[in-house]
Design a protein around this motif. Structure first.
Motif, PDB file in Angstrom:
ATOM      1  N   PRO A 147       0.306  -1.456  -0.132  1.00 48.41           N
ATOM      2  CA  PRO A 147      -0.032   0.169  -0.193  1.00 48.41           C
ATOM      3  C   PRO A 147       0.982   1.158   0.146  1.00 48.41           C
ATOM      4  CG  PRO A 147      -0.077  -1.008   2.204  1.00 48.41           C
ATOM      5  CD  PRO A 147       0.214  -2.197   1.655  1.00 48.41           C
ATOM      6  N   TRP A 148       0.183   2.118   0.148  1.00 50.19           N
ATOM      7  CA  TRP A 148       0.659   3.575  -0.088  1.00 50.19           C
ATOM      8  C   TRP A 148       1.050   4.508   0.409  1.00 50.19           C
ATOM      9  CZ3 TRP A 148       3.440   5.829  -3.885  1.00 50.19           C
ATOM     10  CH2 TRP A 148       3.106   5.815  -4.921  1.00 50.19           C
ATOM     11  N   SER A 149       0.584   3.441   1.966  1.00 49.25           N
ATOM     12  CA  SER A 149       0.403   3.626   3.211  1.00 49.25           C
ATOM     13  C   SER A 149       2.407   3.698   3.952  1.00 49.25           C
ATOM     14  CB  SER A 149       0.019   3.229   4.222  1.00 49.25           C
ATOM     15  OG  SER A 149      -0.244   1.583   3.947  1.00 49.25           O
ATOM     16  N   CYS A 150       2.700   2.167   2.933  1.00 52.78           N
ATOM     17  CA  CYS A 150       4.367   2.226   2.906  1.00 52.78           C
ATOM     18  C   CYS A 150       5.043   3.509   2.800  1.00 52.78           C
ATOM     19  CB  CYS A 150       4.714   1.258   2.882  1.00 52.78           C
ATOM     20  SG  CYS A 150       3.974  -0.812   3.643  1.00 52.78           S
ATOM     21  N   GLU A 151       5.915   4.294   4.223  1.00 60.57           N
ATOM     22  CA  GLU A 151       6.860   5.436   3.393  1.00 60.57           C
ATOM     23  C   GLU A 151       8.428   5.634   4.168  1.00 60.57           C
ATOM     24  OE1 GLU A 151       5.463   8.475   5.112  1.00 60.57           O
ATOM     25  OE2 GLU A 151       3.162   8.430   4.002  1.00 60.57           O
ATOM     26  N   ALA A 152       8.978   5.895   3.616  1.00 63.29           N
ATOM     27  CA  ALA A 152      10.317   6.343   5.007  1.00 63.29           C
ATOM     28  C   ALA A 152      10.850   7.878   4.572  1.00 63.29           C
ATOM     29  CB  ALA A 152      11.136   5.649   4.507  1.00 63.29           C
ATOM     30  N   ARG A 153      11.540   8.172   5.205  1.00 65.70           N
ATOM     31  CA  ARG A 153      12.199   9.639   5.102  1.00 65.70           C
ATOM     32  C   ARG A 153      13.299   9.784   5.518  1.00 65.70           C
ATOM     33  NH1 ARG A 153       6.671  10.310   7.218  1.00 65.70           N
ATOM     34  NH2 ARG A 153       6.046  12.490   5.799  1.00 65.70           N
ATOM     35  N   HIS A 154      14.193  10.501   4.939  1.00 65.33           N
ATOM     36  CA  HIS A 154      15.449  10.539   5.088  1.00 65.33           C
ATOM     37  C   HIS A 154      15.955  12.057   4.303  1.00 65.33           C
ATOM     38  CE1 HIS A 154      19.588   8.939   4.019  1.00 65.33           C
ATOM     39  NE2 HIS A 154      19.607  10.164   3.146  1.00 65.33           N
ATOM     40  N   ARG A 155      16.940  13.043   5.725  1.00 63.83           N
ATOM     41  CA  ARG A 155      17.772  13.995   4.679  1.00 63.83           C
ATOM     42  C   ARG A 155      19.061  13.662   3.677  1.00 63.83           C
ATOM     43  NH1 ARG A 155      16.139  18.866   7.455  1.00 63.83           N
ATOM     44  NH2 ARG A 155      13.961  18.717   8.473  1.00 63.83           N
ATOM     45  N   MET A 156      18.719  13.695   2.909  1.00 63.96           N
ATOM     46  CA  MET A 156      20.174  13.415   2.500  1.00 63.96           C
ATOM     47  C   MET A 156      20.083  15.070   2.037  1.00 63.96           C
ATOM     48  SD  MET A 156      20.324  13.240  -2.514  1.00 63.96           S
ATOM     49  CE  MET A 156      19.409  15.503  -2.570  1.00 63.96           C
ATOM     50  N   PRO A 157      22.187  15.095   2.668  1.00 68.35           N
ATOM     51  CA  PRO A 157      23.196  16.263   2.294  1.00 68.35           C
ATOM     52  C   PRO A 157      22.933  16.686   1.260  1.00 68.35           C
ATOM     53  CG  PRO A 157      24.462  14.269   3.437  1.00 68.35           C
ATOM     54  CD  PRO A 157      23.397  13.803   3.137  1.00 68.35           C
ATOM     55  N   VAL A 158      23.435  17.814   1.068  1.00 70.76           N
ATOM     56  CA  VAL A 158      22.840  18.503   0.009  1.00 70.76           C
ATOM     57  C   VAL A 158      24.507  18.340  -1.015  1.00 70.76           C
ATOM     58  CG1 VAL A 158      23.258  20.987  -1.422  1.00 70.76           C
ATOM     59  CG2 VAL A 158      21.683  20.862   0.348  1.00 70.76           C
ATOM     60  N   ALA A 159      25.183  18.212  -0.279  1.00 70.41           N
ATOM     61  CA  ALA A 159      26.394  17.676  -0.770  1.00 70.41           C
ATOM     62  C   ALA A 159      26.100  16.741  -1.446  1.00 70.41           C
ATOM     63  CB  ALA A 159      27.748  17.978  -0.165  1.00 70.41           C
TER      64      ALA A 159
END
Length: 213
Positions: A147-159
């Motif tokens: 389902p679309w409810s599966c998600e994850a977050r991540h902060r990618m360095p601009v570098a």
């Protein structure tokens, strides 16, 4: 329906792709001891620009996207960056995999335009997963959907973004123009005996800016 958990372990610049690409290193957890034949994985990657602060120079670079900074409370909203996919081979319980994230440096594309304006810090990303899971069944295999409810977050360095762009476009960028504009630019360059596009643009910018005061 079984619960699947997705984690973004890292996002790195891919040094050996034919075209600009980032690679997200994912972990998929299907549950302890659970066998999976394969997953046809799809992912929508979104940028959540409202989750970070911006320096003055970054605000200037983003003015064309979000307007004046005093309006940002109403104009800075999440936007889709890309859609990508991968095939996950069979595993039991948990597995790690690489998700290719093809990129562009076309500044007419909102994601590239946004990232180009950032100087430092991180980019808040949201990964929304879907796809088809093939598991052992009573006769052959069974099929179920993520389902679309599966998600994850991540902060990618601009570098990381800048490292990727620099490896494919060293000390340069990419602009798209209409064929009639390109014809006029080429004619201007030829008439003035200019040797490069950089020199052509510098001549035109200097003329537009006028003499220094």
């Amino acid at each position: 329906m079984n619960e699947y958990r997705f984690t973004v372990l890292d996002v790195v610049a891919e040094p050996y792709a034919v075209a600009p690409q980032l690679t997200a290193r994912l972990r998929v957890d299907a549950g302890e001891g659970r066998a999976v034949h394969a997953i046809v994985l799809r992912c929508q990657v979104r940028v959540e620009p409202q989750l970070r602060r911006y320096e003055t120079a970054e605000q200037e670079g983003l003015r064309g996207m979000f307007g004046e900074p005093d309006r940002w409370a109403g104009t800075v909203r999440p936007f889709q960056w890309m859609q990508c996919s991968a095939t996950v081979p069979g595993f039991t319980g948990r597995t790690d995999l690489d998700l290719p994230m093809p990129c562009t440096y076309d500044l007419d594309v909102v994601g590239a335009r946004y990232l180009h304006a950032l100087g430092s810090g991180t980019v808040p990303l949201s990964f929304l997963f879907s796809g088809t899971v093939f598991t052992p069944g009573t006769t052959g295999f069974a099929v179920e959907q993520i389902p679309w409810s599966c998600e994850a977050r991540h902060r990618m360095p601009v570098a990381v973004w800048r490292q990727m762009i620099e490896s494919y476009y060293p000390n340069s960028g990419w602009l798209r123009a209409g064929s009639d504009v390109l014809t006029r630019l080429a004619g201007y360059r030829d008439r003035h005996g200019l040797t490069s596009w950089d020199e052509t643009f510098q001549r035109l910018l200097a003329a537009a800016d006028g003499p220094a005061s």
